[in-house]
Design a protein around this motif. Structure first.
Motif, PDB file in Angstrom:
ATOM      1  N   SER A  19      26.943 -11.539 -51.846  1.00  0.00           N
ATOM      2  CA  SER A  19      28.192 -11.874 -52.796  1.00  0.00           C
ATOM      3  C   SER A  19      28.667 -10.430 -53.163  1.00  0.00           C
ATOM      4  CB  SER A  19      27.777 -12.736 -53.936  1.00  0.00           C
ATOM      5  OG  SER A  19      27.286 -13.882 -53.933  1.00  0.00           O
ATOM      6  N   ALA A  20      27.850  -9.513 -53.436  1.00  0.00           N
ATOM      7  CA  ALA A  20      28.432  -8.186 -53.719  1.00  0.00           C
ATOM      8  C   ALA A  20      29.270  -7.644 -52.715  1.00  0.00           C
ATOM      9  CB  ALA A  20      27.022  -7.282 -54.069  1.00  0.00           C
ATOM     10  N   THR A  21      28.434  -7.842 -51.459  1.00  0.00           N
ATOM     11  CA  THR A  21      29.127  -7.474 -50.182  1.00  0.00           C
ATOM     12  C   THR A  21      30.576  -7.983 -49.997  1.00  0.00           C
ATOM     13  OG1 THR A  21      26.918  -6.971 -49.082  1.00  0.00           O
ATOM     14  CG2 THR A  21      28.938  -6.926 -47.701  1.00  0.00           C
ATOM     15  N   THR A  61      34.430 -19.253 -53.217  1.00  0.00           N
ATOM     16  CA  THR A  61      32.946 -19.900 -53.189  1.00  0.00           C
ATOM     17  C   THR A  61      32.740 -20.882 -54.466  1.00  0.00           C
ATOM     18  OG1 THR A  61      32.066 -17.533 -52.368  1.00  0.00           O
ATOM     19  CG2 THR A  61      30.451 -19.079 -53.893  1.00  0.00           C
ATOM     20  N   ARG A  62      32.218 -21.622 -54.112  1.00  0.00           N
ATOM     21  CA  ARG A  62      32.045 -22.711 -55.138  1.00  0.00           C
ATOM     22  C   ARG A  62      30.812 -22.596 -56.078  1.00  0.00           C
ATOM     23  NH1 ARG A  62      28.986 -27.735 -55.415  1.00  0.00           N
ATOM     24  NH2 ARG A  62      28.236 -27.382 -53.184  1.00  0.00           N
ATOM     25  N   LEU A  96      35.653 -14.698 -60.074  1.00  0.00           N
ATOM     26  CA  LEU A  96      34.890 -14.101 -59.132  1.00  0.00           C
ATOM     27  C   LEU A  96      34.633 -15.069 -58.106  1.00  0.00           C
ATOM     28  CD1 LEU A  96      32.333 -11.922 -60.655  1.00  0.00           C
ATOM     29  CD2 LEU A  96      34.269 -11.180 -59.544  1.00  0.00           C
ATOM     30  N   GLY A  97      34.640 -16.515 -58.353  1.00  0.00           N
ATOM     31  CA  GLY A  97      34.554 -17.521 -57.486  1.00  0.00           C
ATOM     32  C   GLY A  97      35.824 -17.850 -56.722  1.00  0.00           C
ATOM     33  N   ASN A  98      36.729 -17.736 -57.408  1.00  0.00           N
ATOM     34  CA  ASN A  98      38.091 -17.803 -56.596  1.00  0.00           C
ATOM     35  C   ASN A  98      38.298 -16.759 -55.755  1.00  0.00           C
ATOM     36  OD1 ASN A  98      38.640 -20.264 -58.061  1.00  0.00           O
ATOM     37  ND2 ASN A  98      39.846 -19.282 -59.603  1.00  0.00           N
ATOM     38  N   GLY A 149      25.213 -20.745 -59.867  1.00  0.00           N
ATOM     39  CA  GLY A 149      24.477 -20.993 -58.491  1.00  0.00           C
ATOM     40  C   GLY A 149      25.498 -21.850 -57.674  1.00  0.00           C
ATOM     41  N   VAL A 150      25.122 -22.331 -56.834  1.00  0.00           N
ATOM     42  CA  VAL A 150      25.448 -23.063 -55.581  1.00  0.00           C
ATOM     43  C   VAL A 150      25.710 -22.053 -54.433  1.00  0.00           C
ATOM     44  CG1 VAL A 150      26.996 -24.894 -54.646  1.00  0.00           C
ATOM     45  CG2 VAL A 150      26.311 -24.841 -56.935  1.00  0.00           C
ATOM     46  N   GLU A 151      26.804 -21.481 -54.063  1.00  0.00           N
ATOM     47  CA  GLU A 151      27.109 -20.869 -52.978  1.00  0.00           C
ATOM     48  C   GLU A 151      27.038 -19.497 -53.324  1.00  0.00           C
ATOM     49  OE1 GLU A 151      30.650 -21.873 -51.275  1.00  0.00           O
ATOM     50  OE2 GLU A 151      30.265 -23.679 -50.891  1.00  0.00           O
TER      51      GLU A 151
END
Length: 211
Positions: free
Chosen positions: A194-196, A139-140, A133-135, A71-73
């Motif tokens: 996030s998927a977009t 996204t954090r 994926l976050g990198n 979670g988070v962003e």
């Protein structure tokens, strides 16, 4: 949802990521572990029949799931799943039965040691995937502790693979340990935004390749 070029680009990216996870697992168990991703798809709820067909080809009956929430962003849930007998075989290959004396098992045939090992395998693999994926999305992300569940998959049951308002990133994965190949699946639930953004990043990768 993805066109063939987007799907190929995502598959290539995830194979690199999965390869990194394989290196970490190899060091952890002191033997070579290869990881392959023969198929990657990003599905919506309307694609449930595609997912059902995919699940039926890999996961039937009793299944072991190592999962974590993030979670988070960017929030969602990621699962590493195997048919129970394949999950048990993977654990045996990676930790060696003879090294442990814990023979008390649950109804799925997993001892406490087996369960801890599966939890750690999922923790390593899913952390690498979600972290990458976050990198990619800049996204954090924060993670929960991994959880082990024993599920029964049958018929048209969609949960725990679809969540309302989420997309599902589906990766068929194969662990190669010695001469053995253990097939399973990874499901990453992503929120729509996030998927977009993931699709936008895939398109940027394609521009870099073909410009």
């Amino acid at each position: 949802m993805l066109n063939p070029l987007q799907q190929d680009a995502l598959k290539e990216y995830m194979n690199v990521v999965i390869g990194q996870a394989g290196q970490v697992l190899s060091e952890m168990v002191n033997q070579k572990v290869y990881l392959e991703v023969p198929d990657v798809q990003l599905l919506q709820t309307r694609d449930r029949f595609i997912l059902q067909e995919l699940v039926a080809s890999i996961l039937k009956g009793h299944v072991v799931s190592s999962s974590l929430r993030f979670g988070v962003e960017c929030s969602g849930r990621a699962r590493l799943l195997f048919p129970v007998e394949k999950g048990k075989k993977l654990v045996n290959l990676m930790i060696g039965d003879e090294e442990f004396s814990d023979h008390s098992t649950n109804e799925a045939g997993f001892s406490d040691t087996d369960t801890d090992a599966m939890k750690e395998i999922g923790n390593v693999l899913l952390n690498v995937i979600i972290g990458s994926l976050g990198n990619l999305l800049s996204t954090r992300i924060e993670y929960s502790l991994p959880e082990i569940e024993f599920l029964f998959v049958e018929g048209v049951r969609q949960d725990p693979f679809f969540h309302p308002g989420h997309y599902t990133l589906v990766l068929r994965n194969t662990f190669v340990v010695g001469e053995e190949r253990i097939e399973g699946a990874i499901f990453v639930m992503l929120q729509m935004d996030s998927a977009t953004r993931l699709i936008e990043k895939i398109d940027e990768m394609l521009v870099d390749i073909y410009e």
